[in-house]
Scaffold this active site. Structure first.
Site, PDB file in Angstrom:
ATOM      1  N   HIS A   1      -7.338 -10.515   8.343  1.00 16.94           N
ATOM      2  CA  HIS A   1      -6.037 -11.060   8.728  1.00 16.94           C
ATOM      3  C   HIS A   1      -5.791 -12.463   8.196  1.00 16.94           C
ATOM      4  CE1 HIS A   1      -5.927  -7.604  11.548  1.00 16.94           C
ATOM      5  NE2 HIS A   1      -4.739  -7.575  11.012  1.00 16.94           N
TER       6      HIS A   1
ATOM      7  N   ARG B   1       5.128  -8.431  11.981  1.00 14.89           N
ATOM      8  CA  ARG B   1       3.923  -8.565  12.819  1.00 14.89           C
ATOM      9  C   ARG B   1       4.203  -9.601  13.902  1.00 14.89           C
ATOM     10  NH1 ARG B   1       1.152  -8.058   7.481  1.00 14.89           N
ATOM     11  NH2 ARG B   1      -0.431  -6.413   7.646  1.00 14.89           N
TER      12      ARG B   1
ATOM     13  N   ARG C   1       7.040  -4.716  15.121  1.00 14.73           N
ATOM     14  CA  ARG C   1       5.863  -4.051  15.675  1.00 14.73           C
ATOM     15  C   ARG C   1       5.453  -4.822  16.922  1.00 14.73           C
ATOM     16  NH1 ARG C   1       0.419  -3.821  12.265  1.00 14.73           N
ATOM     17  NH2 ARG C   1       0.322  -5.997  12.921  1.00 14.73           N
TER      18      ARG C   1
ATOM     19  N   GLU D   1      -2.403   4.472  11.791  1.00 18.28           N
ATOM     20  CA  GLU D   1      -3.526   3.720  11.229  1.00 18.28           C
ATOM     21  C   GLU D   1      -4.849   4.138  11.850  1.00 18.28           C
ATOM     22  OE1 GLU D   1      -2.644  -0.453  11.815  1.00 18.28           O
ATOM     23  OE2 GLU D   1      -1.816  -0.117  13.792  1.00 18.28           O
TER      24      GLU D   1
ATOM     25  N   ASP E   1      -5.929  -0.498   8.280  1.00 14.86           N
ATOM     26  CA  ASP E   1      -6.777   0.035   9.351  1.00 14.86           C
ATOM     27  C   ASP E   1      -7.160   1.483   9.091  1.00 14.86           C
ATOM     28  OD1 ASP E   1      -7.408  -2.011  11.190  1.00 14.86           O
ATOM     29  OD2 ASP E   1      -5.301  -2.100  11.760  1.00 14.86           O
TER      30      ASP E   1
ATOM     31  N   ARG F   1     -13.006  -3.760   7.824  1.00 17.42           N
ATOM     32  CA  ARG F   1     -12.139  -4.337   6.778  1.00 17.42           C
ATOM     33  C   ARG F   1     -12.402  -5.809   6.531  1.00 17.42           C
ATOM     34  NH1 ARG F   1      -6.187  -4.029   9.651  1.00 17.42           N
ATOM     35  NH2 ARG F   1      -5.566  -5.877   8.532  1.00 17.42           N
TER      36      ARG F   1
ATOM     37  N   CYS G   1       2.942   0.298   5.104  1.00 20.70           N
ATOM     38  CA  CYS G   1       3.096  -1.158   5.194  1.00 20.70           C
ATOM     39  C   CYS G   1       1.761  -1.899   5.100  1.00 20.70           C
ATOM     40  CB  CYS G   1       3.817  -1.533   6.478  1.00 20.70           C
ATOM     41  SG  CYS G   1       2.931  -1.031   7.969  1.00 20.70           S
TER      42      CYS G   1
HETATM   43  C1  PEP Z   1      -2.509  -2.022   8.636  1.00 21.43           C
HETATM   44  O1  PEP Z   1      -3.475  -1.842   9.363  1.00 21.43           O
HETATM   45  O2  PEP Z   1      -2.394  -1.521   7.487  1.00 21.43           O
HETATM   46  C2  PEP Z   1      -1.401  -2.872   9.077  1.00 21.43           C
HETATM   47  C3  PEP Z   1      -0.292  -2.979   8.380  1.00 21.43           C
HETATM   48  O3  PEP Z   1      -1.600  -3.604  10.207  1.00 21.43           O
HETATM   49  P1  PEP Z   1      -2.469  -4.955  10.234  1.00 21.43           P
HETATM   50  O4  PEP Z   1      -2.847  -5.265   8.835  1.00 21.43           O
HETATM   51  O5  PEP Z   1      -1.607  -6.009  10.853  1.00 21.43           O
HETATM   52  O6  PEP Z   1      -3.608  -4.552  11.079  1.00 21.43           O
HETATM   53 MG    MG Z   2      -3.337  -2.441  11.463  1.00 18.95          MG
END
Ligand code: PEP
Ligand code: MG
Length: 755
Positions: free
Chosen positions: A369, A476, A512, A611, A635, A645, A682
């Protein structure tokens, strides 16, 4: 030949340290003081010779000697790596030889008269982690130097290094061996882009100013207090990983806790104080030792642990001087490149964006993140830069080159010139992308693709106007919660979402709901410690169990959307029942609003993130319930391959372009199409042209990505003829290859598709 003699014990390093301090702050010019220093050391170490070589114009020059011929002072020089003295500087570690002349590196300097001295012990003089000179003692006899003598010399050299601040006679400024060398470190681009700036440590190093202790008892107490503070801080970080200042994964914190209570480490610190050092100097002394061992260690595990020790020592120093803040608390230079082992997304958001040019991390991965936040902020970020904290000093000039995944440290004029040229090329390319702003995203065969933006902060929104994207495909909302120090009220949230909608105008925004947990923590919300936070009590799970936050947010979203369409989606849904439960909260809030007579949205669309792999297997039951699906590939990939990740060791291991992942995506897209449910993607993959290309070939027509990616993805789309690619890709989804990336890259090269 004389027999090896018993090593004479050094006459109390504490006494010598005191004497050194008196000499170094005493009368006379710098040269006279240095002359007295070598005399004192020779006497203390029971050596016939003591010499100090200092770096001047890139070579080590004999600056003072007791025992060698006086006329060789300022005449005898050695290059870094030349002779034994040069070797000590180059390797940055002590050397002790009972028969120095038989060493292959021995370089005879007749003007010194040193042929009569057989044994030699030398240590590097270090300041701020860099070699600035070499301290040597020599004896006539072939004697062995004991370990405690070598250690005593290292302590002396350290104090000497820190006390001889300022240029010595003939030196232009303080010279260090490392400062002179430009270097290039490789990494991976977590966010593309070029930037130039001055290195700033996210967790600043402490400069030790006082080395010699007046009251060892008091120093011991200070050290113990700092150690307790350090242990308490680590425990606290273990309770809330990600909040304590590094975003460190759990295993690093566990290692820190182990070291912080390790008798050996703590014992070495106390030993330093026993020799007369202050607590800070004792920590630094142990740090120098660790660096020396790091330079010698070839085993990556050992290096990693020594690295931990260095980090831990820095933390301890900050406890000693009472400043545990990150650099975000101070004023950044105008053009700063932030340097850290790792950091959490909230920590990055604390920085003054106007001054931050780039971030260099020793760890990190593209879907962590913190990288997503860097993308949202438009800050180039390079991750997995091995040795960055060792090789880069605060204040060094850095050129971060995301495209070629490298950082130039202390670059020369040629690199700076090339940087200027590359920036001009990038600006031209950006101008070409800007020219695509108003042209539609249509493939050569006439397929229309919808491109939307990922956003999370108000500062992302001007990207819509700049890129010509069609709305916000993923907002987000948690980022706004993460940058605040307290929970926002419903009124504050309503106002915030209203601003978002106002800035976006007519375009749709897909909000979201809060996706917290994992590496996204709210500083003001205590979460329970979990072994696997990414798979833990997070996102929709948390929201359904503690619905107050979710209801507050939904109420704010409904109010903010008065008179217009509201699009909401829920994160981390693993089964249809969770979606149903979350949607029920939304419906209840909408009913409540109507009952109160408040204006609500003109229409509501409710969707689900996809996800978690279980939801893909449950699509026939889910699809009739949802208005749209948004695939979170970040995810989804992590859970499909059971591969964290954020773990740098796994970052390259599994590929979105693997037949397994592409096959899964194809099935999801097919089922959504067959049910007439709009599906978008996304995750970060949507913004990478080669991955976006594969997604289009699988039938996806909606992508949501960071603003910077729109131009390159649109350029790719407009050069692509989809039917032949789709036909060529389909049979490959059954192959046993780990990735189709190389095949796809060859294909684009043959077809002239820009990536
Ligand atoms: C994802 O998991 O691809 C997603 C868009 O959500 P985040 O990256 O905020 O977990
Ligand atoms: Mg995600």
């Amino acid at each position: 030949m004389s027999a090896p003699s018993a090593p004479p014990a050094p006459a109390g390093p504490r006494l010598l340290l005191r004497r050194l301090r008196e000499v170094l702050i005493g009368a006379g010019d710098a040269q006279q003081r240095l002359d007295r220093v070598v005399k004192a050391i020779a006497a203390n170490m029971v050596a016939e010779v003591c010499s100090v070589y200092m770096l001047r114009n890139g070579v080590l020059e004999l600056y003072a000697t007791e025992g060698l011929r006086a006329e060789s002072v300022h005449r005898t020089t050695l290059r870094i790596g030349e002779g034994l003295v040069g070797l000590i500087a180059q390797q940055m570690r002590p050397l002790a030889l009972s028969d120095a002349q038989s060493h292959p590196n021995f370089a005879y300097r007749p003007e010194t008269g040193e042929e009569i001295y057989h044994s030699l012990m030398g240590v590097p003089i270090v300041r701020g982690g860099r070699v600035i000179g070499v301290l040597v003692v020599q004896n006539r006899t072939r004697r062995q130097y004991a370990d405690d003598e070598i250690e005593a010399m290292q302590t002396i050299a350290m104090v000497l290094g820190e006390m001889t601040t300022g240029p010595l006679p003939g030196q232009v400024g303080g010279e260090t061996a490392g400062q002179r060398l430009s270097t290039r470190l490789a990494g991976i681009a977590l966010n593309d882009g070029m930037a130039r700036g001055v290195a700033v440590l996210h967790e600043p190093r402490v400069v030790v100013e006082r080395h010699v202790a007046d009251d060892p008892q008091a120093e011991r107490r200070r050290l113990d207090e700092a150690l307790s503070g350090l242990r308490a801080q680590i425990d606290q970080m273990l309770d809330h990983p990600g909040l304590g200042g590094g975003g460190e994964p759990r295993d690093i914190l566990e290692t820190y806790r182990m070291f912080a209570s390790d008798r050996g480490w703590v014992g070495r610190l106390h030993q330093g104080i026993a020799t007369g050092l202050t607590a800070e100097a004792a920590v630094e002394r142990v740090q120098v030792e660790a660096r020396t061992r790091m330079a010698e260690a070839s085993d990556p595990y050992l290096r990693e642990r020594l690295h931990d020790l260095e980090d831990l020592a820095n933390r301890l120093l900050r406890h000693l001087v009472g400043s545990a803040d990150t650099a975000a608390a101070g004023r950044l230079p105008n053009e700063a490149v932030l340097l850290a082992r790792n950091m959490g997304p909230a920590e990055l958001l604390e920085y003054d964006r106007g001054r931050l040019r780039a971030v260099v991390l020793e760890e990190g991965s593209t879907t962590a993140h913190v990288a997503i936040v860097a993308r949202a902020l438009g800050i180039p970020m390079l991750g997995r830069v091995k040795g960055a904290l060792e090789q880069i000093d605060p204040g060094d000039t850095l050129v971060v080159d995301g495209t070629n995944q490298q950082v130039f440290v202390r670059p020369g004029s040629d690199v700076l010139r090339a940087y200027g040229e590359r920036v001009a090329v990038l600006q031209a390319r950006q101008a070409a992308y800007s020219a695509l702003r108003d042209v539609p995203a249509v493939t050569r065969d006439g397929t229309r693709v919808s491109l939307a933006l990922n956003a999370g902060l108000l500062l992302d929104l001007p990207g819509l106007e700049a890129t010509g994207a069609e709305g916000i495909g993923l907002y987000r909302t948690e980022l706004q919660f993460m940058v605040r120090s307290g929970m926002p009220s419903i009124a504050a949230q309503t106002e915030y979402y209203r601003q978002v909608l106002e800035q976006v105008g007519e375009w749709p925004v897909t909000f979201r709901t809060l996706d917290i947990g994992g590496d996204k923590l709210l500083p003001y919300l205590a979460m329970q410690e979990e072994d696997n936070p990414a798979m833990g009590w997070r996102a929709i799970r948390f929201s359904l169990d503690r619905p107050v936050l979710l209801r507050m947010q939904l109420r704010a979203l409904l109010r903010a959307s008065a008179g217009r369409q509201l699009r909401v989606m829920f994160p981390m849904v693993a089964e249809p029942g969770e979606f149903v439960a979350a949607k029920r909260y939304l419906e209840r809030e909408a009913t409540r609003l109507r009952r109160l007579g408040e204006a609500g949205p003109s229409g509501i669309e409710v969707g689900s993130m996809l996800e978690v792999p279980s939801l893909a297997l449950h699509l026939p039951a889910l699809l009739p319930l949802v208005d749209f699906i948004s695939i979170g590939s970040n995810d989804l990939l992590q859970f499909l391959f059971a591969s964290d990740r954020g773990n740098p060791r796994l970052a390259d291991r599994y590929d979105l372009l693997s037949p397994a992942m592409l096959g899964l995506l194809r099935d999801i897209i097919r089922q959504c199409d067959a049910s007439g449910v709009p599906v978008a993607l996304c995750g970060e993959a949507a913004g990478r042209p080669i991955e976006a290309l594969a997604l289009l070939a699988l039938g996806l027509r909606r992508l949501s990505m960071p603003a910077m990616a729109v131009g390159p993805v649109k350029a790719m789309i407009r050069s692509t003829d989809l039917p032949p690619l789709a036909a060529a890709l389909a049979p490959r989804l059954a192959s046993a290859e780990r990735s189709l990336r190389d095949w796809l890259r060859d294909y684009t090269e043959r077809q002239g598709i820009p990536l």
